[in-house]
Design an enzyme around this catalytic site. Structure first.
Site, PDB file in Angstrom:
ATOM      1  N   GLY A 221       0.789  -1.230   0.000  1.00 22.72           N
ATOM      2  CA  GLY A 221       0.000   0.000   0.000  1.00 22.72           C
ATOM      3  C   GLY A 221       0.818   1.275   0.000  1.00 22.72           C
ATOM      4  O   GLY A 221       0.360   2.302   0.485  1.00 22.72           O
TER       5      GLY A 221
ATOM      6  N   ASP B 167      -1.798  -5.884  -7.590  1.00 26.04           N
ATOM      7  CA  ASP B 167      -3.204  -5.568  -7.326  1.00 26.04           C
ATOM      8  C   ASP B 167      -3.751  -6.734  -6.498  1.00 26.04           C
ATOM      9  O   ASP B 167      -3.732  -7.886  -6.966  1.00 26.04           O
ATOM     10  CB  ASP B 167      -3.938  -5.443  -8.668  1.00 26.04           C
ATOM     11  N   VAL B 168      -4.231  -6.461  -5.291  1.00 22.49           N
ATOM     12  CA  VAL B 168      -4.608  -7.553  -4.382  1.00 22.49           C
ATOM     13  C   VAL B 168      -5.847  -8.329  -4.834  1.00 22.49           C
ATOM     14  O   VAL B 168      -6.181  -9.348  -4.241  1.00 22.49           O
ATOM     15  CB  VAL B 168      -4.819  -7.060  -2.929  1.00 22.49           C
TER      16      VAL B 168
ATOM     17  N   TYR C 128     -17.901   9.039   5.366  1.00 26.85           N
ATOM     18  CA  TYR C 128     -17.036   7.855   5.264  1.00 26.85           C
ATOM     19  C   TYR C 128     -17.760   6.731   4.513  1.00 26.85           C
ATOM     20  O   TYR C 128     -17.131   5.812   3.983  1.00 26.85           O
ATOM     21  CB  TYR C 128     -16.590   7.414   6.658  1.00 26.85           C
TER      22      TYR C 128
ATOM     23  N   LYS D  49     -14.369  -1.319   6.798  1.00 30.30           N
ATOM     24  CA  LYS D  49     -13.421  -1.392   7.921  1.00 30.30           C
ATOM     25  C   LYS D  49     -13.969  -2.305   9.025  1.00 30.30           C
ATOM     26  O   LYS D  49     -13.189  -2.991   9.711  1.00 30.30           O
ATOM     27  CB  LYS D  49     -13.118   0.010   8.464  1.00 30.30           C
TER      28      LYS D  49
ATOM     29  N   THR E 184      -3.360  11.918   3.340  1.00 31.79           N
ATOM     30  CA  THR E 184      -2.714  11.039   2.357  1.00 31.79           C
ATOM     31  C   THR E 184      -3.541  11.077   1.072  1.00 31.79           C
ATOM     32  O   THR E 184      -4.612  11.698   1.038  1.00 31.79           O
ATOM     33  CB  THR E 184      -2.678   9.577   2.851  1.00 31.79           C
ATOM     34  N   LEU E 185      -3.081  10.336   0.058  1.00 33.03           N
ATOM     35  CA  LEU E 185      -3.807  10.280  -1.211  1.00 33.03           C
ATOM     36  C   LEU E 185      -5.214   9.709  -0.994  1.00 33.03           C
ATOM     37  O   LEU E 185      -6.212  10.256  -1.470  1.00 33.03           O
ATOM     38  CB  LEU E 185      -3.019   9.386  -2.174  1.00 33.03           C
TER      39      LEU E 185
HETATM   40  P1  NAP Z   1      -2.616   5.854   0.424  1.00 30.84           P
HETATM   41  O1  NAP Z   1      -1.249   6.353   0.578  1.00 30.84           O
HETATM   42  O2  NAP Z   1      -3.429   6.371  -0.706  1.00 30.84           O
HETATM   43  O3  NAP Z   1      -2.575   4.251   0.426  1.00 30.84           O
HETATM   44  C1  NAP Z   1      -3.669   3.480  -0.003  1.00 30.84           C
HETATM   45  C2  NAP Z   1      -3.092   2.397  -0.851  1.00 30.84           C
HETATM   46  O4  NAP Z   1      -4.077   1.405  -1.193  1.00 30.84           O
HETATM   47  C3  NAP Z   1      -2.551   2.941  -2.181  1.00 30.84           C
HETATM   48  O5  NAP Z   1      -1.216   2.516  -2.317  1.00 30.84           O
HETATM   49  C4  NAP Z   1      -3.452   2.247  -3.175  1.00 30.84           C
HETATM   50  O6  NAP Z   1      -2.882   2.073  -4.440  1.00 30.84           O
HETATM   51  C5  NAP Z   1      -3.704   0.948  -2.470  1.00 30.84           C
HETATM   52  N1  NAP Z   1      -4.695   0.143  -3.158  1.00 30.84           N
HETATM   53  C6  NAP Z   1      -5.947   0.500  -3.558  1.00 30.84           C
HETATM   54  N2  NAP Z   1      -6.505  -0.518  -4.230  1.00 30.84           N
HETATM   55  C7  NAP Z   1      -5.594  -1.522  -4.280  1.00 30.84           C
HETATM   56  C8  NAP Z   1      -5.573  -2.819  -4.869  1.00 30.84           C
HETATM   57  N3  NAP Z   1      -6.619  -3.304  -5.558  1.00 30.84           N
HETATM   58  N4  NAP Z   1      -4.451  -3.570  -4.724  1.00 30.84           N
HETATM   59  C9  NAP Z   1      -3.370  -3.103  -4.054  1.00 30.84           C
HETATM   60  N5  NAP Z   1      -3.338  -1.886  -3.484  1.00 30.84           N
HETATM   61  C10 NAP Z   1      -4.441  -1.106  -3.608  1.00 30.84           C
HETATM   62  O7  NAP Z   1      -3.488   6.186   1.741  1.00 30.84           O
HETATM   63  P2  NAP Z   1      -3.305   5.816   3.285  1.00 30.84           P
HETATM   64  O8  NAP Z   1      -4.132   6.824   4.009  1.00 30.84           O
HETATM   65  O9  NAP Z   1      -1.879   5.644   3.614  1.00 30.84           O
HETATM   66  O10 NAP Z   1      -4.078   4.429   3.407  1.00 30.84           O
HETATM   67  C11 NAP Z   1      -3.479   3.244   3.909  1.00 30.84           C
HETATM   68  C12 NAP Z   1      -4.455   2.517   4.842  1.00 30.84           C
HETATM   69  O11 NAP Z   1      -4.634   3.307   6.020  1.00 30.84           O
HETATM   70  C13 NAP Z   1      -5.834   2.308   4.249  1.00 30.84           C
HETATM   71  O12 NAP Z   1      -6.326   1.049   4.674  1.00 30.84           O
HETATM   72  C14 NAP Z   1      -6.644   3.420   4.912  1.00 30.84           C
HETATM   73  O13 NAP Z   1      -8.032   3.136   4.954  1.00 30.84           O
HETATM   74  C15 NAP Z   1      -6.017   3.392   6.288  1.00 30.84           C
HETATM   75  N6  NAP Z   1      -6.267   4.568   7.124  1.00 30.84           N
HETATM   76  C16 NAP Z   1      -5.964   5.803   6.666  1.00 30.84           C
HETATM   77  C17 NAP Z   1      -6.212   6.914   7.479  1.00 30.84           C
HETATM   78  C18 NAP Z   1      -5.918   8.306   7.002  1.00 30.84           C
HETATM   79  O14 NAP Z   1      -6.469   9.266   7.574  1.00 30.84           O
HETATM   80  N7  NAP Z   1      -5.066   8.499   6.027  1.00 30.84           N
HETATM   81  C19 NAP Z   1      -6.759   6.736   8.763  1.00 30.84           C
HETATM   82  C20 NAP Z   1      -7.039   5.440   9.206  1.00 30.84           C
HETATM   83  C21 NAP Z   1      -6.784   4.352   8.370  1.00 30.84           C
HETATM   84  P3  NAP Z   1      -3.347   3.058  -5.637  1.00 30.84           P
HETATM   85  O15 NAP Z   1      -3.016   4.453  -5.183  1.00 30.84           O
HETATM   86  O16 NAP Z   1      -2.558   2.590  -6.784  1.00 30.84           O
HETATM   87  O17 NAP Z   1      -4.824   2.868  -5.810  1.00 30.84           O
END
Ligand code: NAP
Length: 270
Positions: free
Chosen positions: A23, A73-74, A166, A173, A204-205
């Site tokens: 990720g 891709d998972v 959300y 989740k 984040t993205l």
């Molecule tokens: P991020 O940098 O955008 O990471 C999300 C990742 O998921 C990206 O690398 C994305 O790849 C990947 N992804 C999406 N579909 C996928 C697939 N089919 N196969 C493999 N990878 C895939 O954002 P992040 O905030 O760090 O998110 C990471 C985790 O933290 C997520 O589970 C998110 O829900 C959780 N989280 C985030 C926050 C927050 O506020 N940021 C808070 C709590 C929990 P692509 O970009 O190529 O689609």
């Protein structure tokens, strides 16, 4: 993009451990925050990203962390098989895995909940929750080669509380956290532990895709007893604990790294 400078201490909590972190989209990703801390604690790393367009951003990070890098891709069984086949051929085993990925179609984020289509719901749950089972099925046998291992999935408070905008990610989740418990029951007796890490909002993205994220971040930062926003470093440090031997008896837990926001009854009245 140039590679960021990385530091590594001797005798870290993860010295001798090999970890796969899925990720990484860019240097703001929680996955990267975890990679930085895991590297600092001595881990040998493999990183994975999904979108070919991200290679330019992820490869310099992997280089800085002296990490193997995969595109996966998972939802694609052949890509998962290739990734784990290569890890087995290269390392012969695996000690920890971080599931730091989620996806929901834009149409389902922020849509009135009663209008989310079955297709959008299914796709969100497949990528964001069922993927944990697909990964565990492949990772756990490699972990057992070395006597056991640890898996951590990134989750959010929206699993157990209603958070405006959300939308479909809330049930995703909730399913992810329930999967952590179900998979723990299946694998922990054989030595593979699973836990969830519930992070507070971080820019984040993926977060940018959630309508109303900015006010959510502000409200959570101001109302939390910690009194500041959560950083990828906060998340990374907690993840290091969860995959280290220090947490050997911690199984099926949801560890909140949100400055205490989750415990509040009424936010903003303290
Ligand atoms: P991020 O940098 O955008 O990471 C999300 C990742 O998921 C990206 O690398 C994305 O790849 C990947 N992804 C999406 N579909 C996928 C697939 N089919 N196969 C493999 N990878 C895939 O954002 P992040 O905030 O760090 O998110 C990471 C985790 O933290 C997520 O589970 C998110 O829900 C959780 N989280 C985030 C926050 C927050 O506020 N940021 C808070 C709590 C929990 P692509 O970009 O190529 O689609």
């Amino acid at each position: 993009m140039t590679s960021p400078a990385m530091t590594r201490a001797e005798g870290g909590l993860l010295t001798g451990k090999r970890g796969l972190i899925l990720g990484v989209a860019n240097a703001r990703s929680l996955a990267w925050g975890i990679a930085v801390e895991a590297y600092a604690h001595g881990a040998q790393l493999a990183l994975s990203y999904q979108d070919a367009r991200l290679a330019r951003k992820v490869e310099p990070l992997a280089e800085a962390a002296q990490a193997r890098v995969y595109r996966c891709d998972v939802t694609q069984a052949d890509q998962l098989d290739a990734l784990f086949g290569d890890i087995e051929a290269t390392w012969g085993g695996l000690d920890f895995l971080i599931h730091s990925l989620a996806y929901a179609p834009a149409s389902a984020l922020g849509a009135p909940y009663s209008e989310i289509s079955a297709e959008a719901f299914a796709q969100t749950l497949e990528i964001s929750a069922h993927s944990l089972a697909s990964l565990t099925r492949r990772a756990a046998p490699l972990m057992l080669n070395g006597g056991g291992g640890a898996i951590v999935a990134l989750t959010y408070l929206g699993a157990s509380r209603v958070v405006p905008h959300y939308g479909v990610m809330g049930p995703a989740k909730a399913a992810l956290e329930a999967s952590v418990r179900a998979l723990s029951l299946e694998w922990a007796p054989r030595g593979v532990r699973l836990n969830a890490l519930s992070a507070g909002p971080v820019r984040t993205l993926a977060a940018a895709g959630i309508p109303g994220f900015k006010p959510l971040l502000k409200a959570a930062s101001e109302a939390s007893p910690l009194g500041r926003a959560i950083t990828p470093k906060d998340v990374g440090r907690a993840a290091v604990f969860l995959v280290s031997d220090l947490s050997e008896a911690v199984i099926g837990e949801v560890l909140h790294v949100d400055g205490g926001f989750h415990m509040l009854g009424l936010a903003g009245l303290g």
